[in-house]
Design a protein around this motif. Structure first.
Motif, short mmCIF file in Angstrom:
data_model
loop_
_atom_site.label_atom_id
_atom_site.label_comp_id
_atom_site.label_asym_id
_atom_site.label_seq_id
_atom_site.Cartn_x
_atom_site.Cartn_y
_atom_site.Cartn_z
N TRP A 249 0.70 -0.93 -0.35
CA TRP A 249 0.21 0.16 -0.07
C TRP A 249 0.65 1.45 0.02
N ALA A 250 2.02 0.86 1.01
CA ALA A 250 3.21 2.57 0.53
C ALA A 250 3.36 2.89 -0.24
N ILE A 251 3.94 1.33 -1.31
CA ILE A 251 4.71 1.91 -2.05
C ILE A 251 3.45 2.52 -3.33
N ALA A 252 2.69 1.43 -3.40
CA ALA A 252 1.37 1.54 -4.81
C ALA A 252 1.20 3.50 -4.08
N TRP A 253 1.21 4.12 -2.66
CA TRP A 253 0.66 5.76 -2.74
C TRP A 253 1.62 6.06 -3.33
N TRP A 254 2.72 6.13 -3.08
CA TRP A 254 3.43 6.94 -3.74
C TRP A 254 2.97 7.61 -4.90
N PHE A 255 2.41 6.53 -5.95
CA PHE A 255 2.38 6.98 -7.43
C PHE A 255 1.27 7.54 -7.36
N PHE A 256 -0.03 6.85 -6.39
CA PHE A 256 -0.59 8.15 -6.22
C PHE A 256 -1.52 9.17 -6.21
N ALA A 257 -0.28 9.48 -4.73
CA ALA A 257 -0.46 10.70 -4.44
C ALA A 257 0.56 11.58 -4.35
N PRO A 258 0.45 12.63 -4.18
CA PRO A 258 1.51 13.86 -3.74
C PRO A 258 2.53 13.31 -2.92
N THR A 259 3.96 13.10 -2.94
CA THR A 259 5.12 12.09 -2.59
C THR A 259 6.34 13.06 -2.28
N TRP A 260 7.36 13.03 -3.61
CA TRP A 260 8.33 13.26 -3.19
C TRP A 260 8.69 14.07 -4.00
N PRO A 261 9.54 15.09 -3.35
CA PRO A 261 10.19 16.75 -3.70
C PRO A 261 11.06 16.36 -4.73
N LEU A 262 11.24 17.08 -5.74
CA LEU A 262 12.02 17.66 -6.52
C LEU A 262 12.33 18.95 -6.61
N GLY A 263 13.34 19.03 -6.25
CA GLY A 263 13.52 20.41 -6.10
C GLY A 263 12.75 21.68 -5.51
N THR A 264 12.46 22.46 -6.32
CA THR A 264 11.36 22.88 -5.86
C THR A 264 9.56 22.91 -6.56
N THR A 265 9.84 21.50 -6.34
CA THR A 265 8.14 20.65 -7.35
C THR A 265 8.24 19.54 -5.76
N TYR A 266 7.56 18.38 -6.16
CA TYR A 266 7.44 17.62 -6.59
C TYR A 266 5.69 16.66 -7.52
N THR A 267 6.44 15.17 -7.03
CA THR A 267 5.48 14.57 -7.75
C THR A 267 4.44 14.84 -7.68
N LYS A 268 3.38 15.15 -8.68
CA LYS A 268 1.67 15.30 -8.24
C LYS A 268 1.39 14.10 -7.68
N GLY A 269 1.49 12.82 -7.73
CA GLY A 269 0.15 11.87 -7.98
C GLY A 269 -0.49 11.29 -9.76
N LEU A 270 -1.01 10.02 -9.27
CA LEU A 270 -1.80 9.69 -10.73
C LEU A 270 -3.32 10.86 -9.94
N LEU A 271 -3.61 10.47 -8.64
CA LEU A 271 -5.07 11.54 -8.45
C LEU A 271 -5.31 12.33 -8.22
N GLY A 272 -4.04 13.79 -8.52
CA GLY A 272 -4.32 14.64 -8.44
C GLY A 272 -4.52 15.14 -7.18
N PHE A 273 -4.02 14.38 -6.16
CA PHE A 273 -4.81 15.02 -4.81
C PHE A 273 -3.84 16.13 -4.75
N ASP A 274 -4.05 17.30 -3.97
CA ASP A 274 -3.71 18.67 -3.93
C ASP A 274 -4.22 19.02 -2.09
#
Length: 293
Positions: A43-68
């Motif tokens: 579940w934790a690994i899957a949530w990395w892809f579905f929800a905003p998770t990882w910081p990337l400099g000045t932005t972050y991964t948005k996630g497949l669900l577009g949840f903000d």
């Protein structure tokens, strides 16, 4: 290959550890626990892809669900402000008598006004508005300047004894300390004032002092408090014939007030609160003083 010792009761191998004759069994982790750990990791690994998770400099991964969450909170704030605007504009613009007659608006006043009162007024007047030593009770419907919402609003805007150009000014002179009255006169006028709310104090033994104090009151105090001692709201002079006191109504406190004087202070709120908030508090405080118990 070395074979570990087996427990004769359970048949399980031991780990070779022994404490005070008690040997540790090599018991495997329960399958239920293993299954739970596996599922939570998946579940934790899957949530990395579905929800905003990882910081990337000045932005972050948005996630497949577009949840903000930030966007959701901002939308909730906008909705809340839009909802509040409907009734804050009415409170700021409508006449007080119309608001007082609208139970729906007064319900909002009692709820929101209580929060405003707790944040801005409770430090002096108490969370319940009943005041404390040297600060007036706002629930007894006894007012120095008047308890109508219009007058309360004015008092809040200009304050009492402040630097505001329209401030309400009120001061009890220090009659004894400044030599305007002699010591015996201070005690006599205090005795007269005390007798106004304590009729049992008037006895043959005290009558002479009370009468003498009444004469002092007529020449010294009546200009502000009135010949009948019922006060004058135009100058913030309190009624001395009721049971409501700001500084205390016992004999010694009255003597102290006459001798050393009193000068209260209430800050101005016209630059600290919005017009709607001041009117909200004016209605709330008025309601405190007139609400039936």
């Amino acid at each position: 290959m070395e074979v570990n010792e087996r427990d004769p009761v359970t048949g399980r191998e031991t780990t070779g550890h022994e404490w005070n004759g008690i040997k540790e069994l090599d018991t495997p982790v329960p399958r239920g626990v293993l299954l739970f750990l596996i599922i939570t990791h998946i579940w934790a690994i899957a949530w990395w892809f579905f929800a905003p998770t990882w910081p990337l400099g000045t932005t972050y991964t948005k996630g497949l669900l577009g949840f903000d969450q930030k966007q959701i909170v901002e939308e909730q704030i906008v909705d809340s402000q839009s909802e509040r605007a409907a009734w804050t504009s009415r409170i700021e613009s409508e006449r007080y008598d119309a608001i007082l007659a609208d139970e729906g608006l007064m319900k909002i006043v009692r709820s929101t006004g209580r929060q405003l009162f707790g944040d801005n007024c409770a430090a002096c007047h108490g969370s319940d508005g009943r005041g404390r030593a040297n600060y007036p009770d706002l629930t007894d419907d006894d007012w120095l300047w008047g308890g109508g919402p219009e007058l309360i609003e004015q008092t809040m805007r200009v304050g009492i004894n402040t630097q505001h150009p329209d401030s309400r000014i009120a001061q009890m002179p220090s009659f004894g300390r400044d030599g305007m009255l002699e010591r015996d006169q201070v005690r006599s006028v205090a005795a007269y004032v005390y007798s106004l709310t304590n009729p049992d104090y008037s006895t043959p033994e005290t009558l002479k002092r009370i009468t003498s104090g009444q004469e002092v009151f007529a020449t010294t105090c009546a200009a502000c408090h009135g010949e009948d001692a019922k006060g004058n709201r135009d100058v913030g002079a309190p009624n001395l014939t009721d049971a409501y006191w700001v500084y205390g109504g016992d004999m010694q406190t009255i003597i102290t007030s006459v001798h050393s004087g009193r000068q209260g202070h209430m800050p101005t709120w016209d630059e600290r609160l919005t017009g709607a908030e001041i009117r909200m508090l004016s209605l709330y405080v008025h309601d405190l003083g007139t609400r039936q118990p």
